[in-house]
Design a protein around this motif. Structure first.
Motif, PDB file in Angstrom:
ATOM      1  N   VAL A 141       0.874  -1.169   0.000  1.00 51.66           N
ATOM      2  CA  VAL A 141       0.000   0.000   0.000  1.00 51.66           C
ATOM      3  C   VAL A 141       0.909   1.217   0.000  1.00 51.66           C
ATOM      4  O   VAL A 141       1.875   1.286   0.776  1.00 51.66           O
ATOM      5  CB  VAL A 141      -0.921   0.024   1.240  1.00 51.66           C
ATOM      6  CG1 VAL A 141      -1.631   1.366   1.364  1.00 51.66           C
ATOM      7  CG2 VAL A 141      -1.945  -1.100   1.162  1.00 51.66           C
ATOM      8  N   PRO A 173      -2.989  -0.137  -3.902  1.00 52.57           N
ATOM      9  CA  PRO A 173      -3.866   0.800  -3.202  1.00 52.57           C
ATOM     10  C   PRO A 173      -3.089   2.037  -2.748  1.00 52.57           C
ATOM     11  O   PRO A 173      -1.911   1.953  -2.385  1.00 52.57           O
ATOM     12  CB  PRO A 173      -4.363  -0.010  -2.003  1.00 52.57           C
ATOM     13  CG  PRO A 173      -4.170  -1.443  -2.396  1.00 52.57           C
ATOM     14  CD  PRO A 173      -2.940  -1.457  -3.248  1.00 52.57           C
ATOM     15  N   THR A 211      -7.880   1.730   3.925  1.00 49.29           N
ATOM     16  CA  THR A 211      -7.232   1.234   2.709  1.00 49.29           C
ATOM     17  C   THR A 211      -6.352   0.027   3.007  1.00 49.29           C
ATOM     18  O   THR A 211      -6.390  -0.985   2.283  1.00 49.29           O
ATOM     19  CB  THR A 211      -6.383   2.347   2.059  1.00 49.29           C
ATOM     20  OG1 THR A 211      -7.245   3.433   1.711  1.00 49.29           O
ATOM     21  CG2 THR A 211      -5.684   1.838   0.806  1.00 49.29           C
ATOM     22  N   PHE A 212      -5.570   0.112   4.077  1.00 54.68           N
ATOM     23  CA  PHE A 212      -4.660  -0.982   4.373  1.00 54.68           C
ATOM     24  C   PHE A 212      -5.389  -2.220   4.867  1.00 54.68           C
ATOM     25  O   PHE A 212      -5.089  -3.339   4.436  1.00 54.68           O
ATOM     26  CB  PHE A 212      -3.617  -0.570   5.402  1.00 54.68           C
ATOM     27  CG  PHE A 212      -2.702  -1.696   5.795  1.00 54.68           C
ATOM     28  CD1 PHE A 212      -1.846  -2.254   4.857  1.00 54.68           C
ATOM     29  CD2 PHE A 212      -2.737  -2.235   7.075  1.00 54.68           C
ATOM     30  CE1 PHE A 212      -1.026  -3.326   5.197  1.00 54.68           C
ATOM     31  CE2 PHE A 212      -1.919  -3.283   7.419  1.00 54.68           C
ATOM     32  CZ  PHE A 212      -1.068  -3.835   6.485  1.00 54.68           C
ATOM     33  N   THR A 215      -6.628  -4.886   2.530  1.00 56.08           N
ATOM     34  CA  THR A 215      -5.691  -5.856   1.940  1.00 56.08           C
ATOM     35  C   THR A 215      -5.498  -7.067   2.839  1.00 56.08           C
ATOM     36  O   THR A 215      -4.902  -8.064   2.408  1.00 56.08           O
ATOM     37  CB  THR A 215      -4.314  -5.211   1.691  1.00 56.08           C
ATOM     38  OG1 THR A 215      -3.651  -4.945   2.945  1.00 56.08           O
ATOM     39  CG2 THR A 215      -4.443  -3.929   0.894  1.00 56.08           C
TER      40      THR A 215
END
Length: 217
Positions: A141, A173, A211-212, A215
């Protein structure tokens, strides 16, 4: 953009606040760890808890959250105060080999911008690190940054656009701006006007986490 001024940048450089520092301690991780998720944080002073107790930094706060939501994950914080993308590119191969991370948070570039370094070189370095992570089967990311217009608005704009461009081309991302929501608030920064204080660390985590964490699912 950051809450600091050109004068504060000059003072910080003079005091060595963003000069090359030492490695931060490896967090909650041992080579013999049996955890199947290993997260490598590659950052600068913004991720190295500069000026704070280690437990106050956003990386340690992330570890606490991971223990609750993703207990199979361990963290290696390889962030170094003063680090540039060139330094990160040099260090990364050994870190990938040593720790074999499944995930990487790449937070580098702020010092490139503060020093007015080549943005083409920064772009190449970020790309190189993301390619290396992919070859290692590490999900990365990228963390975006913005800088003041000390080197002109065109440079500042191109600086921030570089992260989006790299993320798009490398299909990773992107967190658009690490300091989103408080970059213009002077009360969120330490006395140097550059480094976020303890109260801002949870805000950094909230900017990165959605966002992280996606994943990890």
């Amino acid at each position: 953009m950051f809450a600091f001024t050109a004068k504060k940048i000059k003072n910080a450089l003079a005091l060595g606040l963003i000069a090359m520092g030492t490695f931060t301690s490896v967090s909650s991780f041992a080579a013999t760890s049996t955890k199947e998720c290993k997260i490598l944080v590659m950052g600068d002073s913004l991720s190295a808890a500069y000026g704070l107790a280690k437990e106050q930094g956003w990386v340690t706060l992330m570890e606490t959250r991971l223990d609750q939501k993703f207990p199979h994950c361990a963290v290696v914080n390889a962030s170094v105060s003063g680090e540039t993308t060139a330094g990160g590119k040099t260090r990364l191969p050994a870190l990938l080999k040593q720790h074999k991370p499944t995930h990487m948070i790449l937070e580098l570039g702020a010092n490139d911008g503060l020093r007015g370094l080549s943005l083409d070189t920064m772009k190449d370095n970020l790309t190189n690190m993301l390619v290396a992570a992919r070859r290692n089967e590490t999900q990365a990311v990228l963390i975006g940054m913005m800088i003041p217009s000390n080197y002109g608005p065109a440079y500042a704009r191109r600086f921030s656009d570089t992260f989006a461009d790299v993320a798009r081309k490398q299909k990773v991302p992107l967190v658009p701006f690490m300091l989103d929501g408080f970059a213009l608030d002077p009360t969120a920064f330490q006395a140097d006007g550059i480094h976020p204080n303890a109260g801002a660390q949870p805000k950094i985590l909230e900017n990165i986490w959605p966002t992280f964490s996606a994943t990890l699912k």
